[in-house]
Motif scaffolding. Sequence first.
Motif, PDB file in Angstrom:
ATOM      1  N   ASP A  31       2.930  -2.216  -7.670  1.00  0.00           N
ATOM      2  CA  ASP A  31       1.988  -2.629  -6.429  1.00  0.00           C
ATOM      3  C   ASP A  31       1.309  -3.444  -7.151  1.00  0.00           C
ATOM      4  O   ASP A  31       0.927  -4.684  -5.681  1.00  0.00           O
ATOM      5  CB  ASP A  31       0.830  -1.007  -6.429  1.00  0.00           C
ATOM      6  CG  ASP A  31       1.472  -0.334  -5.678  1.00  0.00           C
ATOM      7  OD1 ASP A  31       2.649  -0.513  -4.102  1.00  0.00           O
ATOM      8  OD2 ASP A  31       0.591   0.962  -4.993  1.00  0.00           O
ATOM      9  N   LEU A  32       1.349  -4.342  -8.143  1.00  0.00           N
ATOM     10  CA  LEU A  32       0.679  -4.892  -8.236  1.00  0.00           C
ATOM     11  C   LEU A  32       1.226  -6.693  -7.747  1.00  0.00           C
ATOM     12  O   LEU A  32       0.725  -7.678  -7.962  1.00  0.00           O
ATOM     13  CB  LEU A  32       0.229  -4.992  -9.935  1.00  0.00           C
ATOM     14  CG  LEU A  32      -0.856  -5.903 -10.607  1.00  0.00           C
ATOM     15  CD1 LEU A  32      -1.008  -5.488 -12.315  1.00  0.00           C
ATOM     16  CD2 LEU A  32       0.700  -6.853 -11.383  1.00  0.00           C
ATOM     17  N   VAL A  33       2.458  -6.205  -8.814  1.00  0.00           N
ATOM     18  CA  VAL A  33       3.548  -7.373  -7.832  1.00  0.00           C
ATOM     19  C   VAL A  33       3.388  -7.919  -6.992  1.00  0.00           C
ATOM     20  O   VAL A  33       2.973  -8.993  -6.495  1.00  0.00           O
ATOM     21  CB  VAL A  33       5.355  -7.270  -8.747  1.00  0.00           C
ATOM     22  CG1 VAL A  33       6.141  -7.908  -8.207  1.00  0.00           C
ATOM     23  CG2 VAL A  33       4.986  -6.912  -9.883  1.00  0.00           C
ATOM     24  N   TYR A  34       3.917  -6.555  -5.708  1.00  0.00           N
ATOM     25  CA  TYR A  34       3.232  -7.181  -3.889  1.00  0.00           C
ATOM     26  C   TYR A  34       2.254  -7.588  -4.049  1.00  0.00           C
ATOM     27  O   TYR A  34       2.459  -8.512  -2.863  1.00  0.00           O
ATOM     28  CB  TYR A  34       3.395  -5.093  -3.850  1.00  0.00           C
ATOM     29  CG  TYR A  34       3.655  -5.615  -2.232  1.00  0.00           C
ATOM     30  CD1 TYR A  34       4.264  -5.865  -1.164  1.00  0.00           C
ATOM     31  CD2 TYR A  34       1.832  -6.126  -1.889  1.00  0.00           C
ATOM     32  CE1 TYR A  34       4.458  -6.150  -0.168  1.00  0.00           C
ATOM     33  CE2 TYR A  34       1.887  -5.773  -0.073  1.00  0.00           C
ATOM     34  CZ  TYR A  34       3.452  -6.625   0.827  1.00  0.00           C
ATOM     35  OH  TYR A  34       2.960  -6.387   2.136  1.00  0.00           O
ATOM     36  N   GLY A  35       1.301  -7.571  -4.359  1.00  0.00           N
ATOM     37  CA  GLY A  35      -0.417  -7.641  -4.179  1.00  0.00           C
ATOM     38  C   GLY A  35      -0.539  -8.970  -4.509  1.00  0.00           C
ATOM     39  O   GLY A  35      -0.854 -10.213  -3.787  1.00  0.00           O
ATOM     40  N   ARG A  36      -0.189  -9.495  -5.647  1.00  0.00           N
ATOM     41  CA  ARG A  36      -0.004 -10.987  -6.034  1.00  0.00           C
ATOM     42  C   ARG A  36       0.564 -11.737  -5.327  1.00  0.00           C
ATOM     43  O   ARG A  36       0.535 -12.647  -5.277  1.00  0.00           O
ATOM     44  CB  ARG A  36      -0.186 -11.209  -7.534  1.00  0.00           C
ATOM     45  CG  ARG A  36      -1.379 -10.074  -8.412  1.00  0.00           C
ATOM     46  CD  ARG A  36      -0.907 -10.608 -10.071  1.00  0.00           C
ATOM     47  NE  ARG A  36      -2.540  -9.752 -10.396  1.00  0.00           N
ATOM     48  CZ  ARG A  36      -2.904  -9.907 -12.016  1.00  0.00           C
ATOM     49  NH1 ARG A  36      -1.799 -10.721 -12.319  1.00  0.00           N
ATOM     50  NH2 ARG A  36      -3.774  -9.242 -12.439  1.00  0.00           N
ATOM     51  N   VAL A  37       2.670 -11.248  -5.030  1.00  0.00           N
ATOM     52  CA  VAL A  37       3.358 -12.431  -4.910  1.00  0.00           C
ATOM     53  C   VAL A  37       3.301 -12.285  -3.353  1.00  0.00           C
ATOM     54  O   VAL A  37       4.156 -13.205  -2.710  1.00  0.00           O
ATOM     55  CB  VAL A  37       4.600 -11.560  -5.370  1.00  0.00           C
ATOM     56  CG1 VAL A  37       6.217 -12.493  -4.649  1.00  0.00           C
ATOM     57  CG2 VAL A  37       5.010 -11.730  -7.172  1.00  0.00           C
ATOM     58  N   SER A  38       3.195 -10.852  -3.083  1.00  0.00           N
ATOM     59  CA  SER A  38       2.796 -11.209  -1.296  1.00  0.00           C
ATOM     60  C   SER A  38       1.627 -11.894  -0.521  1.00  0.00           C
ATOM     61  O   SER A  38       2.494 -13.271   0.339  1.00  0.00           O
ATOM     62  CB  SER A  38       2.178  -9.996  -0.284  1.00  0.00           C
ATOM     63  OG  SER A  38       1.059  -9.449  -1.312  1.00  0.00           O
TER      64      SER A  38
END
Length: 280
Positions: free
Chosen positions: A37-44
């Motif tokens: 979820d952290l990766v999704y939030g930052r990369v999105s």
Amino acid sequence: MKQSSAKQYAFSDAEYEELRRIIEQSVGIALASGKRDLVYGRVSRRVRALGLSSFAEYLARLRKGDQAELEELVNAMTTNVTQFFRESHHFDYLRETFLPEMVQRHQRDRVIRIWSAGCSSGEEPYSIAVVMAEFLDAHPGWRAEIWATDVDGAILRQAEEGVYPMESLKDVSQERLRRFFLRGKGVNEGKVRVGKSLREIVQFQRVNLIQPWRIRQSFDAVFCRNVIIYFDRAHKKQVVEGFADHLAPKGHLFLGHSESLHGLTDRYQLIGKTIYRRRD
């Protein structure tokens, strides 16, 4: 193939694993499976900023060798949490033990060199600079050089500017505030800027710790606090061995409160709370 629900973009397991590999290969950060979820939030946010429609398009861009976007990805994934005089016992040791020892040892060139590796927005190297400036007041003819590096280019630009909200200096004494910092006025009310005397001591540069370093000089101490905790074992060993190669005889390494060299290398001796000395 699983996909996240209730999100703007589809994010498959394969896409997450590819991003994990890219991030680890680029900066050594080993992301656990629970960081999806952290990766999704930052990369999105990067997907959106580029006007792309999917993570697949974003990954395709990285595969084509877009170095500017790779740096943006690194910036997005780097954690930058710091403050002035964080882990204050290190600065007490610097003032009371380390600097007096250096003055005894450096009778010839009279220069004390410290590397702040993973300096984030600059609070650490400027805190070191405060302690060194105060100490060297009593030792005329001596100089201090601080090399401050980080992999995040955007945060380094912020560090060079040296402007901070007043609340971030809550652990800085009034005496130090008056001497080393300039209070903002008007639109800059509530902010302070690091004074010229400190900014002249600190040199900032972008350095990726898991890539080859082009460093010719040695350092009396390296501060690398709360950085290697994010690396896998191989990269931790690579980095701390590299520090040993670039430390002067009896040089010191300062780590973060959750970090240890246990089982990584025998090139250091533990001499204090997360304070190590290079074995010679």
